[in-house]
Motif scaffolding. Structure first.
Motif, PDB file in Angstrom:
ATOM      1  N   GLN A  39       0.821  -1.220   0.000  1.00 26.82           N
ATOM      2  CA  GLN A  39       0.000   0.000   0.000  1.00 26.82           C
ATOM      3  C   GLN A  39       0.853   1.268   0.000  1.00 26.82           C
ATOM      4  N   GLN A  40       2.122   1.143   0.436  1.00 29.82           N
ATOM      5  CA  GLN A  40       2.997   2.326   0.491  1.00 29.82           C
ATOM      6  C   GLN A  40       3.924   2.408  -0.714  1.00 29.82           C
ATOM      7  N   ALA A  41       4.501   1.268  -1.051  1.00 33.52           N
ATOM      8  CA  ALA A  41       5.604   1.280  -2.017  1.00 33.52           C
ATOM      9  C   ALA A  41       5.098   1.503  -3.435  1.00 33.52           C
ATOM     10  N   ALA A  42       6.024   1.979  -4.296  1.00 33.70           N
ATOM     11  CA  ALA A  42       5.668   2.131  -5.713  1.00 33.70           C
ATOM     12  C   ALA A  42       5.541   0.744  -6.342  1.00 33.70           C
ATOM     13  N   GLU A  43       6.537  -0.098  -6.033  1.00 33.02           N
ATOM     14  CA  GLU A  43       6.527  -1.468  -6.589  1.00 33.02           C
ATOM     15  C   GLU A  43       7.028  -2.421  -5.511  1.00 33.02           C
ATOM     16  N   VAL A  44       6.425  -3.592  -5.450  1.00 29.79           N
ATOM     17  CA  VAL A  44       6.922  -4.627  -4.539  1.00 29.79           C
ATOM     18  C   VAL A  44       7.201  -5.885  -5.348  1.00 29.79           C
ATOM     19  N   THR A  45       8.400  -6.430  -5.197  1.00 30.14           N
ATOM     20  CA  THR A  45       8.726  -7.704  -5.835  1.00 30.14           C
ATOM     21  C   THR A  45       9.011  -8.699  -4.720  1.00 30.14           C
ATOM     22  N   VAL A  46       8.236  -9.774  -4.706  1.00 27.40           N
ATOM     23  CA  VAL A  46       8.374 -10.780  -3.644  1.00 27.40           C
ATOM     24  C   VAL A  46       9.150 -11.968  -4.198  1.00 27.40           C
ATOM     25  N   PHE A  47      10.209 -12.364  -3.486  1.00 28.97           N
ATOM     26  CA  PHE A  47      11.008 -13.517  -3.892  1.00 28.97           C
ATOM     27  C   PHE A  47      10.607 -14.698  -3.021  1.00 28.97           C
ATOM     28  N   GLN A  48       9.989 -15.674  -3.651  1.00 26.63           N
ATOM     29  CA  GLN A  48       9.422 -16.801  -2.909  1.00 26.63           C
ATOM     30  C   GLN A  48      10.180 -18.090  -3.190  1.00 26.63           C
ATOM     31  N   ARG A  49      10.669 -18.716  -2.109  1.00 26.67           N
ATOM     32  CA  ARG A  49      11.304 -20.025  -2.290  1.00 26.67           C
ATOM     33  C   ARG A  49      10.277 -21.140  -2.059  1.00 26.67           C
ATOM     34  N   THR A  50       9.441 -20.956  -1.024  1.00 24.56           N
ATOM     35  CA  THR A  50       8.414 -21.957  -0.716  1.00 24.56           C
ATOM     36  C   THR A  50       7.096 -21.245  -0.440  1.00 24.56           C
ATOM     37  N   PRO A  51       6.048 -21.557  -1.205  1.00 23.64           N
ATOM     38  CA  PRO A  51       4.754 -20.948  -0.866  1.00 23.64           C
ATOM     39  C   PRO A  51       4.213 -21.510   0.445  1.00 23.64           C
ATOM     40  N   ASN A  52       3.415 -20.724   1.127  1.00 24.78           N
ATOM     41  CA  ASN A  52       2.877 -21.153   2.417  1.00 24.78           C
ATOM     42  C   ASN A  52       1.365 -21.146   2.430  1.00 24.78           C
ATOM     43  N   PHE A  53       0.815 -22.000   3.269  1.00 27.07           N
ATOM     44  CA  PHE A  53      -0.633 -21.960   3.499  1.00 27.07           C
ATOM     45  C   PHE A  53      -0.930 -20.797   4.439  1.00 27.07           C
ATOM     46  N   SER A  54      -1.947 -20.030   4.104  1.00 29.09           N
ATOM     47  CA  SER A  54      -2.327 -18.939   4.994  1.00 29.09           C
ATOM     48  C   SER A  54      -3.852 -18.847   5.058  1.00 29.09           C
ATOM     49  N   ILE A  55      -4.341 -18.549   6.239  1.00 30.54           N
ATOM     50  CA  ILE A  55      -5.780 -18.481   6.493  1.00 30.54           C
ATOM     51  C   ILE A  55      -6.109 -17.019   6.814  1.00 30.54           C
ATOM     52  N   PRO A  56      -7.198 -16.485   6.279  1.00 31.62           N
ATOM     53  CA  PRO A  56      -7.528 -15.089   6.630  1.00 31.62           C
ATOM     54  C   PRO A  56      -7.826 -14.957   8.119  1.00 31.62           C
ATOM     55  N   SER A  57      -7.364 -13.864   8.711  1.00 32.50           N
ATOM     56  CA  SER A  57      -7.549 -13.729  10.174  1.00 32.50           C
ATOM     57  C   SER A  57      -8.978 -13.325  10.529  1.00 32.50           C
ATOM     58  N   ARG A  58      -9.649 -12.621   9.584  1.00 30.78           N
ATOM     59  CA  ARG A  58     -10.963 -12.005   9.873  1.00 30.78           C
ATOM     60  C   ARG A  58     -10.830 -11.057  11.064  1.00 30.78           C
ATOM     61  N   ASN A  59      -9.696 -10.394  11.104  1.00 26.64           N
ATOM     62  CA  ASN A  59      -9.483  -9.423  12.180  1.00 26.64           C
ATOM     63  C   ASN A  59     -10.492  -8.278  12.058  1.00 26.64           C
ATOM     64  N   GLY A  60     -10.730  -7.608  13.144  1.00 20.87           N
ATOM     65  CA  GLY A  60     -11.624  -6.456  13.143  1.00 20.87           C
ATOM     66  C   GLY A  60     -11.585  -5.812  14.512  1.00 20.87           C
ATOM     67  N   PRO A  61     -12.323  -4.734  14.690  1.00 25.23           N
ATOM     68  CA  PRO A  61     -12.338  -4.086  15.997  1.00 25.23           C
ATOM     69  C   PRO A  61     -12.896  -5.033  17.058  1.00 25.23           C
TER      70      PRO A  61
END
Ligand code: NA7
Length: 547
Positions: free
Chosen positions: A203-225
């Motif tokens: 959201q801040q940077a002009a460009e982001v390049t992510v270097f991935q060696r191993t993809p990971n499982f991720s679950i949405p947090s459903r965070n909120g107030p």
């Protein structure tokens, strides 16, 4: 840096505690109640440990805030209010500071001081602890509250110093914050830290390049107030809920389903997985009781999450790269995110697969893979930690006969209960390897260890025993048990930091204890009730009298 040369103690105390994170703070509080003189050494300028160092954008706890706090004080748990369902790093750090203030802990903590060595004096049954500032402290007990993920690790790419832009490690994020607005940023790694940081950096940077060696499982947090009624419900039932958490599998109440994924129809399995996905967070892994035990059950949950990734990421090639295929879900620490996968739909975010063609070097302008140069203004290393043992073995700890801990653990950590290690009397570890530690809600495990150590020290004191040491047979049996339980699960099949796999040359040993927080607690209680079975207790006064 002045290395202490004198062996003459500048201070004599009952106990030295190394680290002022959640472990060290509570340990200090408990030892004070026993009227023990205690000195805490902390490398940082403030309290908070992990939450002091890991200030990267998006840093957040993946245990719900109502469950991630001390339970030992009703006053503390009733008065503190969390603003979100999953607390952010700044709020957790405020909480650590609040606890330190409320309990008046700072006066026994020496900040900006790193313990560099500790040696056991057999004749006196005392530790001589040395710091990088020249302190030499004599203590009956030395308690390592050094955390499980406190030695940040950067890969040693050639040309590390040649890059002209800024570099950061997520675990050592500058305290003043970093403004990445308009910059070209490279992020190396896709573990929990990266998965939390990337959406915020994008959201801040002009460009982001992510270097991935191993993809990971991720679950949405459903965070909120935080919802006031949810907070009130927890606070009204804290005693029962905390008691349940202490006896649970992971120290977190996840409302686990106690049946196999294979015991229900395909349709019902998908319904339950969808329900957990919608609920969000690590409760996903409690959808069935055999997700880390049965390959078929695991495959079903893994395939479900792969489907979610494919549906969230618009570009099919990027989606495929982000889809984990080489480890069972949950056997590398499952990640919890806010909009991680959706972030790859942004025009300013690009994913580069480095699993086959690794990063070869850092260059003046960025980094190089084969003949391709990537130019950046800043590079973020989200490359993890020398977990669980790295911090302990970097301190020159010498036990009986001058044996160093690093030498003893060369082929992997050996402990009895993750609390002590044979040959190192009166040296305790809070959440050491061989205890549930990183597989649990850390605060639940910290409290359990601190309470056990406190009771142990009190019991020794009452009987004028000034030495306790893990027995080698008891330790061998415990190490065998830790392994046996681990190898009944799918965990050892993953190249995870639980296995030491992220550090070149580190022995492949499953380090945490996976037998469950509740079972482990009962085991520790039984051992204490059985007059510290498996430990040898003695006193220097007895030894002198016997001569
Ligand atoms: P992790 O989970 O150890 O993640 C580190 C990441 O960095 C992981 O994706 C690694 O890939 C990657 N990595 C490490 N070295 C390299 C090189 N040389 N090239 C490319 N990629 C690399 O650390 P985190 O800080 O994210 O999380 C640690 C824990 O903190 C987390 O589990 C929570 O408990 C809190 P790999 O998977 O090794 O292929």
């Amino acid at each position: 840096m002045t290395q202490p040369t004198s062996s003459h103690p500048t201070q004599t105390v009952d106990a030295v505690i190394v680290g002022a994170g959640f472990g060290g703070l509570y340990m200090l509080h408990r030892l004070r109640k026993l009227d023990l003189t205690t000195r805490v050494f902390e490398a940082g300028t403030g309290v908070g440990g992990t939450w002091y160092w890991n200030r990267y954008p998006g840093a957040r706890c993946d245990v719900e805030s109502m469950q991630y706090s001390y339970s030992f004080s009703e006053d503390l748990q009733q008065k503190w209010s969390w603003s979100e369902l999953f607390a952010s790093q700044p709020e957790i750090l405020r909480y650590a500071n609040h606890v330190a203030d409320q309990l008046d802990l700072r006066r026994d903590i020496t900040f900006e001081t790193r313990v560099v060595a500790a040696a056991f004096d057999e004749a006196a049954n005392r530790w001589t602890v040395r710091t990088d500032k020249g302190d030499v402290v004599s203590a009956r007990f030395c308690i390592m509250a050094t955390g499980c993920l406190s030695t940040a690790r950067k890969p040693d790419f050639p040309g590390m110093d040649s890059f002209k832009g800024q570099t950061f490690h997520t675990g050592h994020w500058p305290h003043e914050g970093v403004d990445l607005t308009g910059l070209r940023v490279g992020v190396i790694g896709t573990g929990s830290s990266a998965i939390q940081a990337i959406p915020v950096i994008a959201q801040q940077a002009a460009e982001v390049t992510v270097f991935q060696r191993t993809p990971n499982f991720s679950i949405p947090s459903r965070n909120g107030p935080m919802r006031p009624e949810y907070e009130a419900q927890w606070k009204a039932t804290y005693p029962e809920q905390r008691a349940k958490a202490r006896m649970s599998r992971n120290g977190v109440l996840t409302n686990p389903n106690d049946f196999s994924a294979m015991s229900v129809s395909d349709q019902e399995r998908l319904r339950i997985l969808e329900e957990r996905w919608q609920a969000g967070g690590t409760v996903f892994m409690a959808a069935f009781n055999d997700l880390v035990l049965n390959q078929q059950s695991n495959d079903a949950a893994a395939e479900f999450v792969r489907g979610k990734i494919r549906s969230l990421v618009k570009d099919p090639a990027t989606a495929e790269l982000l889809t984990p295929k080489n480890h069972p879900i949950g056997t590398k620490r499952i990640c919890v995110d806010t909009d991680y996968f959706l972030t790859y739909n942004r025009d300013n975010v690009k994913l580069v697969d480095v699993s086959k063609a690794p990063i070869e070097a850092l260059t003046e302008s960025g980094l190089r893979i084969g003949s391709t140069e990537y130019a950046f203004d800043a590079i973020v290393f989200a490359t993890g930690f020398d977990a669980m043992t790295g911090t302990l073995t970097r301190i020159d700890i010498r036990g009986r006969d001058g044996e160093t801990l690093a030498a003893k653990w060369e082929a992997g950590p050996r402990t009895y209960l993750g609390l002590m290690t044979a040959g190192f009397p009166n040296l305790f570890m809070i959440t050491g390897p061989g205890s549930p530690s990183v597989l649990s809600n850390m605060i639940v495990s910290i409290e359990q260890h601190v309470d056990w150590i406190t009771d142990c020290i009190a019991s020794l004191g009452a009987r004028q025993i000034d030495r306790i040491e893990a027995n080698r047979d008891a330790e061998d049996n415990w190490v065998a048990h830790v392994n046996e339980v681990a190898f009944k699960t799918l965990y050892p099949s993953a190249n995870s930091w639980y296995m030491g796999a992220n550090i070149p040359g580190k022995p492949r040993v499953f380090m945490p204890y996976i037998g469950g927080v509740g079972n482990y607690r009962v085991k520790c209680q039984e051992i204490a009730a059985n007059d510290y079975e498996g430990f040898e207790l003695s006193s220097s006064a007895q030894a002198v009298a016997a001569e």
